[in-house]
Write a protein that holds these residues in place. Structure first.
Motif, PDB file in Angstrom:
ATOM      1  N   LYS A 244      40.355  33.971  38.134  1.00 10.73           N
ATOM      2  CA  LYS A 244      41.720  33.912  38.769  1.00 10.73           C
ATOM      3  C   LYS A 244      42.579  33.675  36.978  1.00 10.73           C
ATOM      4  N   SER A 245      41.976  32.814  36.465  1.00 10.16           N
ATOM      5  CA  SER A 245      42.808  32.713  35.090  1.00 10.16           C
ATOM      6  C   SER A 245      41.742  33.321  33.872  1.00 10.16           C
ATOM      7  N   SER A 246      40.876  33.904  34.082  1.00  8.57           N
ATOM      8  CA  SER A 246      40.043  34.723  33.526  1.00  8.57           C
ATOM      9  C   SER A 246      40.789  35.877  32.794  1.00  8.57           C
ATOM     10  N   THR A 247      40.520  35.764  31.616  1.00 13.65           N
ATOM     11  CA  THR A 247      41.685  36.922  30.977  1.00 13.65           C
ATOM     12  C   THR A 247      41.351  38.647  30.416  1.00 13.65           C
ATOM     13  N   THR A 248      40.790  39.554  29.928  1.00 12.26           N
ATOM     14  CA  THR A 248      40.395  40.073  29.399  1.00 12.26           C
ATOM     15  C   THR A 248      40.716  40.453  27.883  1.00 12.26           C
ATOM     16  N   ALA A 249      40.048  41.254  27.148  1.00 15.54           N
ATOM     17  CA  ALA A 249      40.324  41.193  26.066  1.00 15.54           C
ATOM     18  C   ALA A 249      41.843  41.422  25.603  1.00 15.54           C
ATOM     19  N   SER A 250      42.286  42.350  25.834  1.00 11.73           N
ATOM     20  CA  SER A 250      43.293  43.313  25.411  1.00 11.73           C
ATOM     21  C   SER A 250      44.998  41.200  26.163  1.00 11.73           C
ATOM     22  N   MET A 251      44.221  40.995  27.154  1.00 12.64           N
ATOM     23  CA  MET A 251      45.320  40.079  27.553  1.00 12.64           C
ATOM     24  C   MET A 251      45.210  38.566  26.573  1.00 12.64           C
TER      25      MET A 251
END
Ligand code: R1P
Length: 316
Positions: A244-251
């Motif tokens: 739930k804390s993981s981000t995508t590159a754009s984020m």
């Protein structure tokens, strides 16, 4: 082994500090277990394995494997033609944290991670049954509570903290339920909520006169806090929390303060990791039954197959 970058240490080859893996060695779809022996048993289900001639307790020769100096074992191959990895991480929330963060660092693109562990049951699920928790919360010993006079502590706080529930990916949970039920029988597969504890003993309600634990009422407290609590183990919460804390590159850019100094965490509605979990009941905590070795040997490969079937069924 010399490391560079104290912020996220990697060696000259690009291997992470604890799991010891580098780009190209880990698939986007990962099954994680605690016990390395379970990882090896499950690796026999992968494509192209010569089951007859693989010696016991040995990773099949056609698969990639890496044993790290900190006790992580990574095995990579394919299942039904789809690349998958198995990672044995040992036990506890810190090991899950090392595993998720270091795996994320060496894989490009979206990831699906499913934990297949063992647990204690607080529900009617009995030894050998499988639980597929759609949420998990953390049970932590309140260390301050034990720092002085217990009576004073009891007046102001409780001996154990419970976190909020973090959810699994719903599609992964449904897929696991379906595939587990197909292979093990519906009556042996349970839904519900998992409680991840920071100890095998105190915060799982085990009584030990060698220590002051104040945990006699813990089961009642857990079920009062979350009536759907079915299982107790030591890793799933961190997996769900980090997914739930993981981000995508754009984020990722949003993780640094914007012009107004605000970190826009509310924008984190898409994540680079989707996670699910399932666990075999080893200990029935209400009746005190403990699973027999032969039952583990029967359930493990069947449930493992259901996890692999689910891993490859989920679109990245
Ligand atoms: C305790 O014996 C260990 O077993 C459970 C607990 O979460 C803890 O890690 O899971 P694994 O069988 O996956 O290790």
């Amino acid at each position: 082994m010399s490391m560079t970058n104290a912020n996220f240490p990697m060696d000259a080859e690009g291997r992470t500090y604890h799991v010891g893996i580098k780009h190209g060695e880990l698939a986007n779809r990962v099954l994680t277990v605690g016990d390395p022996a379970r990882a090896i048993i499950l690796s026999l289900l992968l494509d192209g394995v010569d089951r007859e001639n693989t010696p016991p307790k040995t990773v099949p020769a056609n698969l990639f494997s890496y044993s790290s100096h900190r006790g992580f074992l990574t095995i990579t191959g394919a299942y039904k033609g789809v690349p998958v990895s198995i990672v044995a991480i040992g036990m506890g929330v810190s090991m899950m944290d090392f595993f998720v963060r270091e795996c994320r660092a060496v894989v490009d693109g979206p990831m699906v991670i499913i934990r297949f562990g063992s647990c204690g049951s607080l529900s009617d699920a009995t030894v050998g049954d499988i639980c597929v928790p759609f949420g998990s919360y953390l049970v932590q010993r309140n260390y301050d509570y034990f720092s002085g006079d217990i009576a004073t502590a009891a007046a102001t706080s409780k001996p154990y903290h419970m976190s909020k529930v973090f959810e699994a990916d719903p599609e992964i949970t449904q897929t696991l339920m379906k595939n587990m039920s197909g292979l093990l029988g519906k009556e042996h597969v349970w839904s519900g909520i998992n409680a991840t504890a920071d100890s095998f003993y105190s915060s799982q309600g085990r009584q030990d006169n060698n220590f002051v634990d104040v945990n006699q009422e813990l089961f009642t407290d857990l079920v009062e806090y979350e009536p759907n609590t079915t299982t107790l183990e030591m890793e799933t919460f961190i997996l769900y929390h980090l997914a739930k804390s993981s981000t995508t590159a754009s984020m990722a850019a949003w993780a640094t303060p914007q012009e107004d100094g605000v970190v826009s965490t509310h924008k984190y509605d898409k994540h680079s990791i989707r996670a699910g979990a399932c666990m075999m009941v080893f200990a029935q905590r209400k009746t005190n039954a403990f699973i027999a070795k032969g039952e583990v040997a029967r359930v493990e490969p069947l449930a493992g197959k259901a996890v692999f079937d689910s891993l490859v069924e989920i679109a990245l």
